[in-house]
Design an enzyme around this catalytic site. Structure first.
Site, PDB file in Angstrom:
ATOM      1  CE  LYS A   1      49.081 -41.433 -26.145  1.00  0.00           C
ATOM      2  NZ  LYS A   1      47.646 -41.740 -26.156  1.00  0.00           N
TER       3      LYS A   1
ATOM      4  CD  GLU B   1      42.875 -34.235 -17.852  1.00  0.00           C
ATOM      5  OE1 GLU B   1      42.065 -33.366 -18.269  1.00  0.00           O
ATOM      6  OE2 GLU B   1      43.675 -34.845 -18.595  1.00  0.00           O
TER       7      GLU B   1
ATOM      8  CB  CYS C   1      43.390 -39.459 -31.338  1.00  0.00           C
ATOM      9  SG  CYS C   1      42.332 -38.506 -30.239  1.00  0.00           S
TER      10      CYS C   1
END
Length: 488
Positions: A115, A133, A231
């Site tokens: 993304k 991250e 997800c």
């Protein structure tokens, strides 16, 4: 595939008559996708060259399904950053984020980089992208993908959301929260997710997601947008998390996601219960504006996406209290001299850099030069001080200073276009010479069709896409393709 019984029981309650079709989707071959990198190519050019069986993904302009027999990860275009291999449903969230050139954008949970690289492609090198991250090993993978895709305006950090929130209050125009989740939507793709699933893990993920959204809200400008995606199918992590957020943040509203074939709307009845005042009722009903992607309805894995708009206008924010401006431009004249020499000898006249002695005329790279150890970086234009933060990549690494010379980086090669280099060696995909280069071998100037007597840095490309450096001297192209990327 043996699915957890508690998961199946819940999905049957959620889907009713569709449950049988949902189960059957796990017996089907999963869809595979790649997404074009606008920084490297356009659709027409790529489709003329690509040796793959491609079919458009309906919810993103750059996305394509590829055939089960195709191997795009092994093609030299992949190493050149021409495309990113990405699960098709995962491309939908950035389309809803709608990033634009010149904005300040945060990808809060960015690894491995699908993304982030999609956002950067749409920003066209303008503005500031911070890709974060929290896990160090995954942050390194993220940084490598940012480099591979030739991104010049991204900073990669390895930080906790709370520390970023302290550093960047009301700073970003758009924030993507692709939240860590229980991974139910990836069961068909990753069997390890099935083994790790439990109702308890769903609850832990939901608690973490609500914390991430709270910090994201504090970093967003008035008038800005957060896109939240998972997800997973679990209502606690999807409608429940969004309803909890809207209840705690009445200045936010849900942006209606566009209709797409195979998508369905979020379900207010899955959001849980809140006090039944008018505001809470409106918040619950607004869950219909979010979207779900189901594997039995669309050619993709399971996803949930919600776009959240903050009230107010950007000028109402006071900026970033306590955060200092970016470091002063690099002014070491002795070292800059070697960088200037490289620019004159290796780059085309129309390519201009900050603090260089070139005449702007073509593409001009904006930002400021800064040294990190012996490496020279181009920091994005809107950078602030990164002091106190764990930073893996403060911008585009241009190269490093050696003894009385400047050596360009692989990242710079991937960010350049052919016409921006003074000397370029174009090799066809599938050619023996390209394979030799990617193995790390030296080439002769004659074989590479370079003129006799030429010397200096040469940009290597595959079918017009930059892929690395070589240094020409004495009729030999000395290979500078990174050892860790060489094929065997």
């Amino acid at each position: 595939m043996e699915l957890p019984s508690a998961f199946k029981e819940r999905m049957e309650r959620m889907l009713g008559n569709e449950y049988g079709a949902f189960l059957q989707s796990y017996e089907k071959e999963r869809s595979r996708g790649l997404r074009l990198n606008r920084l490297k190519t356009d659709r027409g050019t790529f489709l003329e060259k690509a040796p793959f069986s491609l079919q458009r993904i309906p919810w993103t302009e750059e996305g394509y399904y590829y055939g089960a027999d195709d191997r795009p990860g092994l093609h030299p275009y992949h190493g050149a950053g021409v495309y990113y291999i990405q699960e098709p449903s995962a491309m939908a969230a950035v389309s809803l984020l709608d990033p634009r050139p010149g904005e300040r954008i945060l990808d809060l949970c960015a690894a491995p980089g699908g993304k982030t690289t999609q956002i950067a492609s749409l920003m066209a090198g303008e503005g500031l992208l911070i890709s974060n991250e929290i896990h160090p090993a995954r942050a390194k993978i993220l940084s490598r993908n940012v480099e591979r895709m030739g991104i010049s305006n991204a900073i990669v950090t390895n930080e906790e959301a709370e520390r970023l929130a302290d550093a960047f209050p009301a700073f970003f125009d758009r924030i993507l929260v692709d939240a860590p989740c229980s991974g139910e939507g990836m069961f068909r793709k990753e069997e390890e997710a099935v083994k790790e699933w439990s109702p308890q893990n769903v609850q832990r993920c939901a608690a973490r997601q609500r914390t991430l959204l709270r910090f994201a809200a504090s970093m967003l400008k008035p008038g800005g947008r957060i896109v939240y995606s998972t997800c997973t199918f679990a209502p606690e992590e999807n409608e429940g998390t969004i309803l909890d957020f809207l209840s705690a943040n009445p200045d936010f509203s849900v942006v209606r996601a566009p209709e797409r074939e195979g998508f369905s709307r979020g379900a207010p009845e899955w959001g849980g219960s809140l006090p039944h005042g008018p505001a809470e009722k409106d918040a619950s009903l607004s869950l219909r504006e979010t979207i779900r992607i189901w594997p039995h309805r669309a050619n993709g894995e399971g996803h949930y996406i919600a776009a959240l708009q903050k009230g107010g206008r950007p000028e109402e924010t006071g900026g970033t209290p306590g955060r200092k401006p970016a470091p002063s431009p690099f002014k070491d004249k002795e070292l800059l001299k070697y960088f200037h020499i490289f620019c004159r000898e290796a780059l085309a006249e129309k390519t201009a850099w900050p603090a260089s002695d070139r005449n702007p005329g073509g593409r001009e790279y904006s930002g400021r030069l800064a040294a990190w150890g012996d490496q020279l970086y181009l920091l994005p234009t809107q950078s602030l001080s990164l002091s106190g933060l764990r930073v893996l990549r403060p911008g585009l690494c241009l190269g490093s200073f050696k003894k009385k010379r400047f050596e360009p980086s692989h990242a710079l090669a991937l960010a350049l276009k052919e016409e921006e280099a003074r000397f370029c060696c174009r090799l066809p995909a599938g050619s023996a010479l390209l394979s030799a280069y990617l193995r790390g071998e030296s080439l002769s100037a004659g074989d590479a069709h370079l003129p006799d007597g030429q010397k200096g840095w040469v940009l290597m490309s595959v079918d017009g896409y930059s892929t690395g450096w070589a240094r020409l001297s004495g009729g030999i192209l000395k290979n500078h393709y990174p050892k860790g990327l060489r094929i065997t």
